[in-house]
Design a protein around this motif. Structure first.
Motif, mmCIF file in Angstrom:
data_model
loop_
_atom_site.group_PDB
_atom_site.id
_atom_site.type_symbol
_atom_site.label_atom_id
_atom_site.label_comp_id
_atom_site.label_asym_id
_atom_site.label_seq_id
_atom_site.Cartn_x
_atom_site.Cartn_y
_atom_site.Cartn_z
ATOM 1 N N LEU A 43 -38.595 39.770 -57.318
ATOM 2 C CA LEU A 43 -39.143 38.756 -56.423
ATOM 3 C C LEU A 43 -40.404 38.176 -57.021
ATOM 4 N N PRO A 44 -40.611 36.879 -56.947
ATOM 5 C CA PRO A 44 -41.846 36.291 -57.487
ATOM 6 C C PRO A 44 -43.045 36.734 -56.680
ATOM 7 N N SER A 45 -44.111 36.860 -57.366
ATOM 8 C CA SER A 45 -45.348 37.275 -56.684
ATOM 9 C C SER A 45 -45.857 36.145 -55.817
ATOM 10 N N PRO A 46 -46.264 36.440 -54.615
ATOM 11 C CA PRO A 46 -46.812 35.376 -53.761
ATOM 12 C C PRO A 46 -48.022 34.706 -54.389
ATOM 13 N N ARG A 47 -48.641 35.379 -55.351
ATOM 14 C CA ARG A 47 -49.809 34.784 -56.002
ATOM 15 C C ARG A 47 -49.449 33.545 -56.771
ATOM 16 N N TYR A 48 -48.188 33.472 -57.271
ATOM 17 C CA TYR A 48 -47.786 32.354 -58.114
ATOM 18 C C TYR A 48 -46.864 31.400 -57.383
ATOM 19 N N THR A 49 -46.791 31.459 -56.078
ATOM 20 C CA THR A 49 -45.965 30.552 -55.301
ATOM 21 C C THR A 49 -46.831 29.831 -54.299
ATOM 22 N N VAL A 50 -46.408 28.614 -53.969
ATOM 23 C CA VAL A 50 -47.165 27.824 -53.021
ATOM 24 C C VAL A 50 -46.214 26.901 -52.297
ATOM 25 N N ASP A 51 -46.489 26.619 -51.033
ATOM 26 C CA ASP A 51 -45.689 25.693 -50.237
ATOM 27 C C ASP A 51 -46.549 24.472 -49.936
ATOM 28 N N VAL A 52 -45.960 23.310 -50.120
ATOM 29 C CA VAL A 52 -46.735 22.081 -49.944
ATOM 30 C C VAL A 52 -47.160 21.898 -48.503
ATOM 31 N N ALA A 53 -46.492 22.548 -47.566
ATOM 32 C CA ALA A 53 -46.838 22.376 -46.161
ATOM 33 C C ALA A 53 -47.955 23.284 -45.723
ATOM 34 N N VAL A 54 -48.456 24.126 -46.633
ATOM 35 C CA VAL A 54 -49.485 25.095 -46.256
ATOM 36 C C VAL A 54 -50.692 24.874 -47.138
ATOM 37 N N GLY A 55 -51.861 24.808 -46.544
ATOM 38 C CA GLY A 55 -53.074 24.693 -47.334
ATOM 39 C C GLY A 55 -53.408 26.000 -48.023
ATOM 40 N N VAL A 56 -53.671 25.990 -49.316
ATOM 41 C CA VAL A 56 -53.903 27.212 -50.099
ATOM 42 C C VAL A 56 -55.333 27.185 -50.601
ATOM 43 N N GLU A 57 -56.007 28.280 -50.425
ATOM 44 C CA GLU A 57 -57.358 28.392 -50.951
ATOM 45 C C GLU A 57 -57.313 28.481 -52.467
ATOM 46 N N SER A 58 -58.282 27.838 -53.109
ATOM 47 C CA SER A 58 -58.286 27.831 -54.578
ATOM 48 C C SER A 58 -58.542 29.220 -55.125
ATOM 49 N N GLY A 59 -59.226 30.031 -54.373
ATOM 50 C CA GLY A 59 -59.517 31.370 -54.869
ATOM 51 C C GLY A 59 -58.297 32.265 -54.926
ATOM 52 N N GLU A 60 -57.248 31.913 -54.185
ATOM 53 C CA GLU A 60 -56.066 32.740 -54.179
ATOM 54 C C GLU A 60 -55.181 32.526 -55.387
ATOM 55 N N LEU A 61 -55.394 31.453 -56.154
ATOM 56 C CA LEU A 61 -54.562 31.152 -57.304
ATOM 57 C C LEU A 61 -55.400 31.224 -58.575
ATOM 58 N N THR A 62 -54.687 31.417 -59.685
ATOM 59 C CA THR A 62 -55.386 31.446 -60.971
ATOM 60 C C THR A 62 -55.790 30.048 -61.362
ATOM 61 N N GLY A 63 -56.743 29.958 -62.263
ATOM 62 C CA GLY A 63 -57.209 28.640 -62.701
ATOM 63 C C GLY A 63 -56.154 27.859 -63.430
ATOM 64 N N ASN A 64 -55.333 28.525 -64.217
ATOM 65 C CA ASN A 64 -54.283 27.816 -64.951
ATOM 66 C C ASN A 64 -53.272 27.221 -63.988
ATOM 67 N N TYR A 65 -52.938 28.015 -62.971
ATOM 68 C CA TYR A 65 -51.933 27.518 -62.024
ATOM 69 C C TYR A 65 -52.422 26.289 -61.285
ATOM 70 N N ILE A 66 -53.696 26.318 -60.888
ATOM 71 C CA ILE A 66 -54.250 25.163 -60.180
ATOM 72 C C ILE A 66 -54.266 23.947 -61.084
ATOM 73 N N THR A 67 -54.623 24.138 -62.341
ATOM 74 C CA THR A 67 -54.672 23.006 -63.272
ATOM 75 C C THR A 67 -53.296 22.399 -63.473
ATOM 76 N N GLN A 68 -52.259 23.277 -63.531
ATOM 77 C CA GLN A 68 -50.924 22.769 -63.815
ATOM 78 C C GLN A 68 -50.273 22.139 -62.598
ATOM 79 N N LYS A 69 -50.526 22.682 -61.415
ATOM 80 C CA LYS A 69 -49.765 22.289 -60.249
ATOM 81 C C LYS A 69 -50.473 21.329 -59.311
ATOM 82 N N SER A 70 -51.751 21.140 -59.452
ATOM 83 C CA SER A 70 -52.471 20.320 -58.466
ATOM 84 C C SER A 70 -52.005 18.875 -58.490
ATOM 85 N N ASP A 71 -51.769 18.331 -59.691
ATOM 86 C CA ASP A 71 -51.304 16.947 -59.777
ATOM 87 C C ASP A 71 -49.933 16.781 -59.130
#
Length: 1177
Positions: free
Chosen positions: A293-321
């Motif tokens: 199962l994928p770790s919830p740390r590396y998954t995100v749902d567009v309908a839910v607001g996610v705190e930046s602290g919960e994700l790694t910096g690389n993930y935020i850089t890649q997925k924010s756009d």
């Protein structure tokens, strides 16, 4: 993008064509602007093969309701299919027609496919989408991508919204376009716009309901728990499963799966959700995610607001756009759709206002407006910004602009901004009025108006009559409709068949509710109550249902003023069905009347009907309506009136009325008295006082009134018990939480009606069960201290009842039975613990079984009273456990022994045996008691036991008589005491009367023959008296062979022997018993031989005795002998009559006069002579 092969389950003309297409490897590609990205598949069962382009696809491209996104590649695919196959796919044809704007041809093609049962999704979605026929003010993004002009694929004419609303007749030769048709088209367009807005709102709601962050947290903390599947998730999984089945050749499974989910379109991913991107197929999901199962740390749902602290910096850089782009596309697409729909709605509303203004102007040119409609309409405001759609789904109210001169009605408040359902009828009314002015063109002729009028006069129309005036004057608003119905209904009703007049009830009631004139409303309600001459049950129910609906609508004031007078007028109607309707209406309308009227006028009406009406069914309905009144009345001063009504109803001669009083009225009246606190203080003591007054009467006991009062007390037992348990010390400890054991089925006696069910009285079976548990525990362990309601029952009610029981006549079987049933229901209702600890001790204290308690001389002994049978049959039989049966057996044995040894009357013991013997369940128990008497050492007890056998033999099975009764009687006959043997004779006679088994009858016959023929019994005067008395009692009902061969010959011998009897007293006793026996047997069929050899000789011997001892009897005997001789001489007539009924054959007037005169001169007892005629029934 390759979309896959053609789906054989959707668009192909036949399965053969689909198979051929699969074999040839034909692929139809879709434009990237239409479909979603997906892997190419060579499988012929790919679900993307012929799927039509979605109307709204947020995840990949933006389309609008006004654009049909058909890519140019579809045409190329169609050409490829045409080259590869001899038959062209219907989907390709449809796409070509739509692309080339052959809209009418495509519509006809779509209709033919619908009629043949092969609906094409492409055509269905195209013609159901109003956006495909819009005139756009701007170019939607989808149009820009496809290179279409700003006008959209089709520039629509006028206000046409869809092809469904196209009226091709408007392009006919006359060229007339009627305004009412345009209004209908605009209404349809508004409805379509509303439906589109509602669909968008629903999809947005579903898209926003996800809560992925919370689910992930729950899953990480509780991986073993799963949230129930949501509808959106279910539809997505269904689509992926169906896609997997099709790709892997599971055709039948795919068909079955599709049938089981018929509410989902598996050809369109967009059917799953509005802004949901299509996930990979199941195989890809398994390959990527099957290992772990994928770790919830590396998954995100567009309908839910996610705190930046919960994700790694690389993930935020890649997925924010990517996330920002997806969210922006969703918002822009939805805002664009809403803006289009708002613009369309506003344009439609403006157009409707314009058309309504044209209609008003045309109407004014034809005829001047009425005086009350002279105000100028308020011009519509075009600058008002469009209002957002409301969630109630109703149309916007445009009547303020289109019909400003219309006064507000009751159903349309002036300040209302959203129209109610009358809006539709208002628009229809507007169309009807406009049709009269625009349907026909004015001719381009120069005829004078006079000539035109004269020419039209040849049309046979008449507005002079009433009906003609109504027809020529069409109602133009709701009030006019009500006025018209009020005028026409009185003329319609008499011409409708009686069997179908109930169909007019809704029309009459609606008109009566809404008509503005009180006089007309009164006339309509009068028609309602006189609608059917003699309404049956179903018709009365319809009328009553309508009356209740009327009452709910108009309120208590109008019910009192309009409905009650109709009831009062019908109260003395000659037809009972109409009076029955009035009685039922009083009860049905009681909850909707003012409380003052309910307890005064209505109560008086029902009281009058109860006292005066002669029809049972009317009085029964009156009692039920009175019960409803008692359920709603709140005036304590009316208690005495309710009590008198109860007594009046209890004395009614009709069983239907009495049954209704017990089932309905008494429970309702008891509920009211309970609220007043009068049940134990007033109601029950009043009934007991009346019973005691009956027992003290100088003219004997009136058993009918006793039954009346006692039955009322019996109906009050359930309310009394409910008062006891609801006012107990443990009521505050009632706990309805947890498992409450169910109530035993046999815990309470079966109630006569639901209103007497204690569970109904206290509220529910759960509440009653909880109360019963505490009730039994309180009685068994904590006692009755402080329990006033129960102490009243124990210390006041029970002693008074026991005292009353001791004063009733024990010989009255009816009274004994009534009190026995009362105590049985009382003990069963209050329970076994109460019976054993409170009821039995009070009876046992009075019934102290000893010879001291039996005073045979004064007759005051309690054991000789009715207390014995009522205690035995009403208290000791309540429960049927072994200890209860042993207690009953021991009590009866002690009573039998005590009464026998004390030489006391046996009436109380006989009453006990008669009451218990009526129930076959107690036959074995009674035989056990009697066997105790059979083997008793005292001859007095054995004599008593022998006489008790006669009372229980009727209704007893022959097997039981043969096995236990006959041996016991023969045992008694073998004893040395003649008195015991004589006591068995009535029981032997009853066996001869009731048993058909030959062997048993022969044994009894031999025993009776030994009594008559044994020399030791020749001088037993009492034995002969008992035998003759028994023969006279059982002879008419015994077996004919026994009567002919045994009874009549032995009666002849006894009469002959009595002629030589020396003792005059014995002689007169035997002669009197013989006279009664012969009188009883005279009604039986007697053969000529027996008549000559035994019957007439016996009568002659008896006449010889009567000549010397009782000359009065001699006259009757002479007449009987004479008639018997005549019957023998005229045997033919006797055979035709079928019997020789001597006493009934005295037909001569002289013989009758002589017979009656002599009967009046007889000096013997009247009871003895009365038996002569009683036995001839």
């Amino acid at each position: 993008m390759a979309a896959g092969n053609v789906n054989p389950f959707n668009l192909s003309d036949s399965e053969d064509e689909a198979d051929q297409r699969a074999e040839d490897g034909v692929h139809i590609e879709k434009s990237p602007s239409v479909g979603t990205q997906g892997p190419s598949s060579n499988n012929p069962f790919s679900p993307q093969a012929d799927a039509e382009p979605p109307a709204l696809l947020v995840s990949s491209t933006r389309t609008s309701p006004s654009v049909e996104g058909i890519s140019v590649s579809v045409a190329a695919a169609a050409m490829t299919v045409a080259l590869a196959e001899t038959r062209v796919s219907v989907d390709v044809i449809a796409a070509q027609l739509i692309r080339d704007h052959y809209i009418l041809t495509a519509l006809e093609f779509h209709t033919e496919l619908l009629e043949s049962g092969r609906e094409l999704p492409r055509l269905r979605d195209y013609f159901s989408n109003p956006g495909n026929f819009e005139r756009q003010t701007g170019t939607p993004p989808a149009c820009k991508e496809q290179g279409l002009g700003p006008g959209g694929p089709l520039n629509r004419a006028g206000s046409i919204s869809t092809l469904d609303s196209l009226d091709f007749a408007r392009y006919s030769d006359d060229g007339n376009r009627e305004s009412d048709e345009r209004v209908a088209v605009l209404e349809f367009e508004l409805r379509k716009a509303k439906e589109t807005i509602q669909a968008l709102r629903t999809n947005l709601t579903q898209a926003a309901e996800s809560d992925t962050q919370e689910r992930n947290k729950n899953y990480s903390s509780h991986p073993e728990t799963q949230e129930p599947i949501r509808p959106l998730e279910k539809r997505a999984l269904n689509f992926l499963v169906n896609e997997y089945l099709l790709k892997n050749e599971y055709k039948l499974s795919a068909i079955t799966f599709s049938d089981e989910n018929d509410d989902q379109d598996f050809e369109l991913w967009d059917d799953v959700g509005l802004n949901i991107p299509k996930p990979p197929d199941l195989l890809q999901i398994y390959r990527n995610c099957g290992s772990a199962l994928p770790s919830p740390r590396y998954t995100v749902d567009v309908a839910v607001g996610v705190e930046s602290g919960e994700l790694t910096g690389n993930y935020i850089t890649q997925k924010s756009d990517l996330l920002q782009q997806q969210q922006t596309e969703v918002v822009e697409e939805l805002e664009y759709q809403i803006s289009l729909l708002n613009e369309e709605k506003q344009s439609l509303a403006d157009h409707i206002k314009k058309l309504q203004s044209e209609i008003q102007s045309l109407r004014r040119t034809v005829s001047p407006p009425p005086p009350d409609q002279g105000s100028q309409p308020t011009p519509p405001s075009s600058s008002t910004p469009p209002q957002p759609p409301l969630d109630n789904g109703q149309y916007l109210d445009i009547r303020g602009a289109s019909e400003p001169d219309k006064p507000p009605t009751e159903s349309t408040p002036p300040t209302q901004t959203i129209s109610n359902p009358t809006h539709t009828s208002s628009q229809s009314h507007a169309k009807l009025k406009s049709r009269g002015t625009v349907v026909f063109d004015q001719p381009n002729r120069k005829l004078s108006p006079a000539f035109q009028q004269a020419l039209l006069s040849f049309c046979k129309m008449s507005a002079d009559s009433r009906l003609g005036a109504e027809v020529s004057r069409i109602a133009d608003n709701e009030e006019s409709v009500m006025l018209m119905l009020g005028r026409c209904l009185p003329h319609i009703v008499p011409n409708v068949l009686l069997a179908k007049r109930e169909e007019l009830i809704p029309l009459i009631l609606c008109t009566a509710c809404l008509h503005p004139e009180p006089k007309e409303r009164d006339q309509l309600l009068h028609i309602l109550f006189n609608l059917i001459k003699r309404p049956d049950d179903e018709q009365r129910q319809m009328i009553l249902t309508g009356c209740v609906a009327f009452a709910r609508h108009v309120g208590p004031t109008r019910v009192e003023a309009e409905l009650l007078p109709q009831c009062w007028e019908q109260i003395n109607h000659k037809y009972p069905e109409r009076r029955l309707l009035v009685a039922e209406a009083c009860g049905a309308l009681a909850p909707y009347l003012p409380k003052e009227i309910r307890s005064s006028l209505v109560l008086s009406m029902l009281q009058q009907m109860l006292a005066e009406d002669k029809a049972d069914m009317v009085r029964e309905a009156v009692v039920k309506s009175l019960a409803i009144i008692m359920g709603y009345i709140d005036d304590p001063d009316k208690y005495s009136q309710g009590f008198e009504l109860m007594l009046l109803s209890l004395g009614d001669p009709s069983e239907r009325v009495v049954s209704a009083i017990h089932q309905v009225f008494i429970p309702a009246f008891a509920a009211w008295t309970t609220e007043l606190g009068n049940l134990q203080t007033t109601l029950i003591p009043s009934l007991l006082a009346r019973i005691e007054k009956l027992l003290k009467g100088e003219h004997g006991l009136d058993e009918h009134k006793l039954h009346m009062f006692l039955s009322a007390l019996q109906s009050l037992i359930p309310p009394l018990f409910s008062v006891v348990i609801q006012n107990a010390p443990f009521t505050h400890r009632v706990n309805l939480q947890g498992d409450i054991p169910p109530i035993e089925v046999t815990r309470f006696p079966r109630p006569a009606s639901p209103l007497q069910d204690i569970a109904t009285i206290v509220g529910s079976r759960e509440t009653l069960s909880a109360l019963l548990i505490l009730y039994d525990y309180q009685l068994e362990h904590e006692g009755t201290t402080g329990w006033d309601s129960l102490l009243w029952v124990v210390n006041q009610l029970l002693p008074q009842l026991i005292d009353i029981v001791g004063r009733i006549n024990v010989a009255s079987t009816t009274c004994v039975h009534e009190f026995s049933r009362f105590f049985w229901r009382l003990c069963r209702t209050f329970g076994k613990i109460f019976t054993n600890t409170k009821v039995k001790p009070q009876f046992q204290e009075i019934l102290r079984l000893s010879e001291e308690n039996v005073d045979a001389l004064t007759g005051n002994g309690i054991l000789t009273k009715a207390t014995v049978p009522i205690y035995a049959t009403g208290v000791l039989t309540c429960y049927n456990q072994d200890e209860d049966r042993k207690l009953l057996v021991g009590f009866l044995e002690d009573v039998m022994t005590t009464l026998s040894l004390s030489h006391a009357p046996l009436d109380s013991l006989k009453a006990s045996f008669v009451e218990l013997g009526a129930n076959p369940v107690y036959h074995e128990l009674l035989l056990t008691v009697l066997w105790y008497g059979v083997v008793h050492t005292s001859a007095l007890v054995r004599c008593t036991a022998a006489r008790m056998f006669e009372l229980i033999l009727r209704g007893m099975s022959e097997a039981l008589i043969d096995r236990r009764v006959a041996p016991a009687l023969i045992t008694l006959c073998s004893g040395p005491e003649f008195s015991v043997r004589i006591s068995t004779i009535p029981a032997f006679g009853t066996i001869m009367e009731t048993v058909t088994q030959k062997e048993l009858l022969e044994r009894v016959k031999m025993q009776l023959a030994s009594f008559l023929e044994d020399p030791q019994y020749q001088d037993q005067h009492s034995l002969h008296m008992e035998i003759i008395r028994t023969f006279g009692r059982v002879g008419p009902n015994a077996e004919p062979r026994f009567r002919d061969e045994f009874v009549l010959p032995h009666l002849h011998k006894l009469a002959l022997g009595n002629n030589v009897q020396a003792t005059e007293s014995k002689r007169i006793d035997i002669a009197t018993q013989l006279f009664e026996a012969y009188s009883a047997l005279s009604c039986c069929f007697i053969s000529e031989e027996l008549m000559v050899n035994h019957f007439l000789p016996g009568l002659r011997c008896l006449r010889t005795d009567m000549e010397q001892l009782s000359p009065e009897h001699e006259v009757i005997l002479s007449s009987m002998i004479k008639e018997g001789e005549i019957k023998v001489e005229n045997r033919g007539i006797g055979q035709a009559e079928g019997s020789v009924s001597i006493a009934a054959s005295l037909v001569g007037e002289d013989a009758k006069t002589k017979f009656l005169s002599k009967m009046g001169q007889l000096t013997t007892s009247g009871a003895m002579l009365a038996n002569v005629f009683q036995r001839k029934k």
